[in-house]
Design a protein around this motif. Structure first.
Motif, PDB file in Angstrom:
ATOM      1  N   GLU A   2       0.874  -1.511  -0.034  1.00 11.07           N
ATOM      2  CA  GLU A   2       0.432   0.174   0.457  1.00 11.07           C
ATOM      3  C   GLU A   2       1.343   0.888   0.007  1.00 11.07           C
ATOM      4  O   GLU A   2       0.237   2.026  -0.360  1.00 11.07           O
ATOM      5  CB  GLU A   2      -0.517   0.066   1.378  1.00 11.07           C
ATOM      6  CG  GLU A   2      -1.874   0.682   1.359  1.00 11.07           C
ATOM      7  CD  GLU A   2      -2.966   1.071   1.997  1.00 11.07           C
ATOM      8  OE1 GLU A   2      -3.063   1.792   3.353  1.00 11.07           O
ATOM      9  OE2 GLU A   2      -2.587  -0.298   3.135  1.00 11.07           O
ATOM     10  N   TYR A   3       1.851   1.458   0.063  1.00  4.25           N
ATOM     11  CA  TYR A   3       2.963   2.497   0.513  1.00  4.25           C
ATOM     12  C   TYR A   3       3.863   2.236  -0.678  1.00  4.25           C
ATOM     13  O   TYR A   3       4.958   2.865   0.639  1.00  4.25           O
ATOM     14  CB  TYR A   3       3.549   2.978   2.318  1.00  4.25           C
ATOM     15  CG  TYR A   3       2.343   2.977   3.225  1.00  4.25           C
ATOM     16  CD1 TYR A   3       0.830   4.233   2.732  1.00  4.25           C
ATOM     17  CD2 TYR A   3       1.619   2.006   4.407  1.00  4.25           C
ATOM     18  CE1 TYR A   3       0.725   4.118   3.734  1.00  4.25           C
ATOM     19  CE2 TYR A   3       0.525   2.828   5.142  1.00  4.25           C
ATOM     20  CZ  TYR A   3      -0.037   3.877   4.691  1.00  4.25           C
ATOM     21  OH  TYR A   3      -0.747   3.798   5.299  1.00  4.25           O
ATOM     22  N   SER A  56       5.858  15.924   0.235  1.00  6.72           N
ATOM     23  CA  SER A  56       4.776  15.093  -0.781  1.00  6.72           C
ATOM     24  C   SER A  56       4.074  13.473  -0.215  1.00  6.72           C
ATOM     25  O   SER A  56       3.091  12.970   0.003  1.00  6.72           O
ATOM     26  CB  SER A  56       3.942  14.883  -1.775  1.00  6.72           C
ATOM     27  OG  SER A  56       4.749  15.902  -2.854  1.00  6.72           O
ATOM     28  N   SER A  57       5.987  12.778  -0.448  1.00  9.59           N
ATOM     29  CA  SER A  57       5.166  11.119   0.504  1.00  9.59           C
ATOM     30  C   SER A  57       4.780  11.285   1.866  1.00  9.59           C
ATOM     31  O   SER A  57       3.829  10.481   1.692  1.00  9.59           O
ATOM     32  CB  SER A  57       6.252  10.271  -0.497  1.00  9.59           C
ATOM     33  OG  SER A  57       6.895  10.437  -1.096  1.00  9.59           O
ATOM     34  N   VAL A  58       5.206  11.771   2.388  1.00 10.20           N
ATOM     35  CA  VAL A  58       5.391  12.150   4.192  1.00 10.20           C
ATOM     36  C   VAL A  58       4.019  12.505   4.282  1.00 10.20           C
ATOM     37  O   VAL A  58       3.184  11.487   5.421  1.00 10.20           O
ATOM     38  CB  VAL A  58       6.243  12.274   4.570  1.00 10.20           C
ATOM     39  CG1 VAL A  58       6.302  13.128   6.513  1.00 10.20           C
ATOM     40  CG2 VAL A  58       7.429  12.547   4.674  1.00 10.20           C
ATOM     41  N   THR A  59       3.306  13.648   3.471  1.00  8.07           N
ATOM     42  CA  THR A  59       2.199  13.363   3.415  1.00  8.07           C
ATOM     43  C   THR A  59       1.115  13.128   3.514  1.00  8.07           C
ATOM     44  O   THR A  59      -0.123  13.495   4.002  1.00  8.07           O
ATOM     45  CB  THR A  59       2.165  15.308   2.594  1.00  8.07           C
ATOM     46  OG1 THR A  59       3.060  16.457   3.414  1.00  8.07           O
ATOM     47  CG2 THR A  59       0.382  15.926   2.867  1.00  8.07           C
ATOM     48  N   ASP A  64      -3.275   9.373   4.816  1.00  9.39           N
ATOM     49  CA  ASP A  64      -3.657   8.266   4.746  1.00  9.39           C
ATOM     50  C   ASP A  64      -3.790   7.404   5.996  1.00  9.39           C
ATOM     51  O   ASP A  64      -4.957   6.271   6.611  1.00  9.39           O
ATOM     52  CB  ASP A  64      -3.268   7.618   4.080  1.00  9.39           C
ATOM     53  CG  ASP A  64      -3.885   6.281   3.547  1.00  9.39           C
ATOM     54  OD1 ASP A  64      -4.770   5.739   3.382  1.00  9.39           O
ATOM     55  OD2 ASP A  64      -2.921   5.022   4.201  1.00  9.39           O
ATOM     56  N   LEU A  65      -2.994   7.755   7.376  1.00 10.93           N
ATOM     57  CA  LEU A  65      -2.585   7.199   8.624  1.00 10.93           C
ATOM     58  C   LEU A  65      -4.206   7.802   9.319  1.00 10.93           C
ATOM     59  O   LEU A  65      -4.649   7.116  10.568  1.00 10.93           O
ATOM     60  CB  LEU A  65      -0.946   7.024   9.284  1.00 10.93           C
ATOM     61  CG  LEU A  65      -0.256   6.068   8.757  1.00 10.93           C
ATOM     62  CD1 LEU A  65       1.208   6.697   9.385  1.00 10.93           C
ATOM     63  CD2 LEU A  65      -0.364   4.614   8.840  1.00 10.93           C
ATOM     64  N   GLY A  71      -9.949   7.699  11.508  1.00 14.29           N
ATOM     65  CA  GLY A  71     -11.256   8.041  11.082  1.00 14.29           C
ATOM     66  C   GLY A  71     -10.952   9.465  10.307  1.00 14.29           C
ATOM     67  O   GLY A  71     -12.313   9.804  10.989  1.00 14.29           O
ATOM     68  N   MET A  72     -10.018  10.071  10.457  1.00 20.95           N
ATOM     69  CA  MET A  72      -9.923  11.734  10.590  1.00 20.95           C
ATOM     70  C   MET A  72      -9.943  11.483   8.469  1.00 20.95           C
ATOM     71  O   MET A  72      -8.891  11.683   8.845  1.00 20.95           O
ATOM     72  CB  MET A  72      -8.900  11.954  11.632  1.00 20.95           C
ATOM     73  CG  MET A  72      -8.810  12.070  12.763  1.00 20.95           C
ATOM     74  SD  MET A  72      -7.384  12.710  13.539  1.00 20.95           S
ATOM     75  CE  MET A  72      -8.323  14.924  13.806  1.00 20.95           C
TER      76      MET A  72
END
Length: 136
Positions: A2-3, A56-59, A64-65, A71-72
């Protein structure tokens, strides 16, 4: 899996930023020749593209986490705005610090052998912001 793309993007971005910092450290443009212009353009392009990929990758992973674990849910504009601002702030301050780094090899009091980890630290996106300015 997924990542996979964000992790590869992060690593590629880090490699580009490291390339930019090492290039700036090793070669200080002193004229307006074609070679100096090309090296300056290479340094700037690798810094900007690498920082963009890293941020961008970290964001993407962080938001996503937040969605998966807590659930945010946020509108797409929120992570885009945060990544946009972070990218531009880091590139701005990194450019200032790279200018300082390029001036240090000309300083007779500067010896990279006394602190070789400093050069490695400079290749981390955002770490350039934390370093004090070398201007006196």
């Amino acid at each position: 899996m997924e990542y996979a793309y964000p992790v590869v993007g992060f690593l590629a971005g880090m490699a580009l930023v490291a390339t930019s910092v090492f290039t700036a450290f090793l070669y200080t443009p002193t004229t307006s020749s074609t070679v100096d212009t090309a090296i300056t353009a290479f340094t700037g392009a690798t810094l900007q593209i690498g920082d963009f990929l890293s941020v961008s990758s970290v964001t993407a992973i962080v938001f996503d986490l937040l969605a998966a674990q807590f659930g945010m849910q946020y509108p797409m504009l929120v992570p885009f705005t945060i990544a946009y601002l972070a990218t531009h702030l880091i590139v701005y301050y990194s450019s200032l610090r790279i200018t300082d780094v390029q001036g240090e090899p000309l300083d007779p009091d500067f010896d990279i052998r006394e602190n070789p980890l400093r050069l490695a630290t400079l290749s981390i996106p955002g770490a350039l912001i934390l370093l004090p300015s070398g201007r006196r």
